[in-house]
Design a protein around this motif. Structure first.
Motif, PDB file in Angstrom:
ATOM      1  N   PHE A  29      12.030 -10.582  -9.472  1.00  0.00           N
ATOM      2  CA  PHE A  29      12.047  -9.516  -8.945  1.00  0.00           C
ATOM      3  C   PHE A  29      12.815  -8.220 -10.062  1.00  0.00           C
ATOM      4  CE2 PHE A  29      16.456  -9.177  -7.225  1.00  0.00           C
ATOM      5  CZ  PHE A  29      16.758 -10.416  -5.896  1.00  0.00           C
ATOM      6  N   ASN A  30      13.672  -8.844 -10.311  1.00  0.00           N
ATOM      7  CA  ASN A  30      14.962  -8.670 -11.487  1.00  0.00           C
ATOM      8  C   ASN A  30      13.902  -9.063 -12.796  1.00  0.00           C
ATOM      9  OD1 ASN A  30      16.994  -7.994  -9.807  1.00  0.00           O
ATOM     10  ND2 ASN A  30      17.673 -10.017 -10.265  1.00  0.00           N
ATOM     11  N   ILE A  31      12.470  -9.243 -13.526  1.00  0.00           N
ATOM     12  CA  ILE A  31      11.665  -9.375 -14.288  1.00  0.00           C
ATOM     13  C   ILE A  31      11.475  -7.994 -14.900  1.00  0.00           C
ATOM     14  CG2 ILE A  31      10.432 -10.587 -15.733  1.00  0.00           C
ATOM     15  CD1 ILE A  31      10.505 -12.867 -14.688  1.00  0.00           C
ATOM     16  N   TYR A  32      11.949  -6.975 -16.625  1.00  0.00           N
ATOM     17  CA  TYR A  32      11.619  -6.137 -16.435  1.00  0.00           C
ATOM     18  C   TYR A  32      10.528  -6.489 -17.934  1.00  0.00           C
ATOM     19  CZ  TYR A  32      10.939  -0.860 -17.409  1.00  0.00           C
ATOM     20  OH  TYR A  32      10.484  -0.174 -18.458  1.00  0.00           O
ATOM     21  N   TYR A  33      11.342  -7.169 -18.772  1.00  0.00           N
ATOM     22  CA  TYR A  33      10.344  -7.389 -20.102  1.00  0.00           C
ATOM     23  C   TYR A  33      10.468  -9.106 -19.599  1.00  0.00           C
ATOM     24  CZ  TYR A  33      10.057  -3.466 -23.176  1.00  0.00           C
ATOM     25  OH  TYR A  33       9.866  -2.225 -23.672  1.00  0.00           O
ATOM     26  N   MET A  34       8.915  -9.585 -19.807  1.00  0.00           N
ATOM     27  CA  MET A  34       8.815 -10.516 -21.031  1.00  0.00           C
ATOM     28  C   MET A  34       8.237 -10.957 -21.809  1.00  0.00           C
ATOM     29  SD  MET A  34       6.555 -12.222 -17.324  1.00  0.00           S
ATOM     30  CE  MET A  34       6.893 -13.581 -17.476  1.00  0.00           C
ATOM     31  N   GLY A  35       8.795 -11.915 -23.255  1.00  0.00           N
ATOM     32  CA  GLY A  35       8.161 -11.800 -24.583  1.00  0.00           C
ATOM     33  C   GLY A  35       7.860 -12.944 -24.601  1.00  0.00           C
ATOM     34  N   ARG A 100      15.707  -8.448 -17.866  1.00  0.00           N
ATOM     35  CA  ARG A 100      16.170  -8.164 -16.945  1.00  0.00           C
ATOM     36  C   ARG A 100      16.050  -6.498 -17.342  1.00  0.00           C
ATOM     37  NH1 ARG A 100      21.683  -9.301 -14.170  1.00  0.00           N
ATOM     38  NH2 ARG A 100      21.398 -10.334 -16.170  1.00  0.00           N
ATOM     39  N   ALA A 101      15.412  -5.503 -16.584  1.00  0.00           N
ATOM     40  CA  ALA A 101      16.724  -3.961 -17.088  1.00  0.00           C
ATOM     41  C   ALA A 101      17.133  -4.181 -17.227  1.00  0.00           C
ATOM     42  CB  ALA A 101      15.495  -2.943 -15.820  1.00  0.00           C
ATOM     43  N   GLY A 102      18.271  -3.098 -18.661  1.00  0.00           N
ATOM     44  CA  GLY A 102      18.736  -2.759 -18.969  1.00  0.00           C
ATOM     45  C   GLY A 102      19.888  -3.632 -19.829  1.00  0.00           C
ATOM     46  N   ALA A 103      19.283  -5.556 -19.720  1.00  0.00           N
ATOM     47  CA  ALA A 103      19.968  -6.485 -20.791  1.00  0.00           C
ATOM     48  C   ALA A 103      19.579  -6.804 -21.719  1.00  0.00           C
ATOM     49  CB  ALA A 103      19.633  -7.627 -20.042  1.00  0.00           C
ATOM     50  N   ASN A 104      20.434  -6.938 -22.727  1.00  0.00           N
ATOM     51  CA  ASN A 104      20.515  -7.013 -23.828  1.00  0.00           C
ATOM     52  C   ASN A 104      19.157  -7.794 -24.559  1.00  0.00           C
ATOM     53  OD1 ASN A 104      21.539  -4.448 -24.223  1.00  0.00           O
ATOM     54  ND2 ASN A 104      23.054  -5.469 -24.403  1.00  0.00           N
TER      55      ASN A 104
END
Length: 119
Positions: A29-35, A100-104
């Motif tokens: 649920f914490n995942i925002y981007y997947m690359g 995660r969202a906001g993570a660099n």
């Protein structure tokens, strides 16, 4: 914790195609981007493509534009990378990672899947 597992790699001839899959499990649920990233022998790991949770933000490396397509199925917590018109220089281990969202930085990485393209 998030577990990431790639699949779909293989050996193909130049001009061929593969569909790579990346399944995430755990605290997804914490995942925002997947690359997707790749690392060729003797080279540093490089960015290939990324997609956000809704699919509204997609980025590609210049080397991937026009040949690779990233997509995701949130119901399955899975991201796909369709790779077409493969070239020998696409030979690499392809890794998937989550952010995660906001993570660099991308935090959780899979073990990778080998793609080998012969001429």
């Amino acid at each position: 914790q998030v577990q990431v597992e790639e699949s779909g790699g293989g050996s193909v001839q130049a001009g061929g195609s593969l569909r790579l899959s990346c399944a995430a499990s755990g605290r997804t649920f914490n995942i925002y981007y997947m690359g997707w990233f790749r690392q060729a022998p003797g080279k540093e790991r490089e960015f290939v493509a990324a997609i956000n949770w809704s699919g509204s933000s997609i980025r590609y490396a210049d080397s991937a534009k026009g040949r690779f397509t990233i997509s995701r199925d949130n119901a399955k917590n899975t991201v796909y990378l369709q790779v077409n018109s493969l070239k020998p220089e696409d030979t690499a281990v392809y890794y998937c990672a989550t952010r995660r969202a906001g993570a660099n930085e991308y935090e959780y990485w899979g073990q990778g899947t080998q793609v080998t393209v012969s001429s």
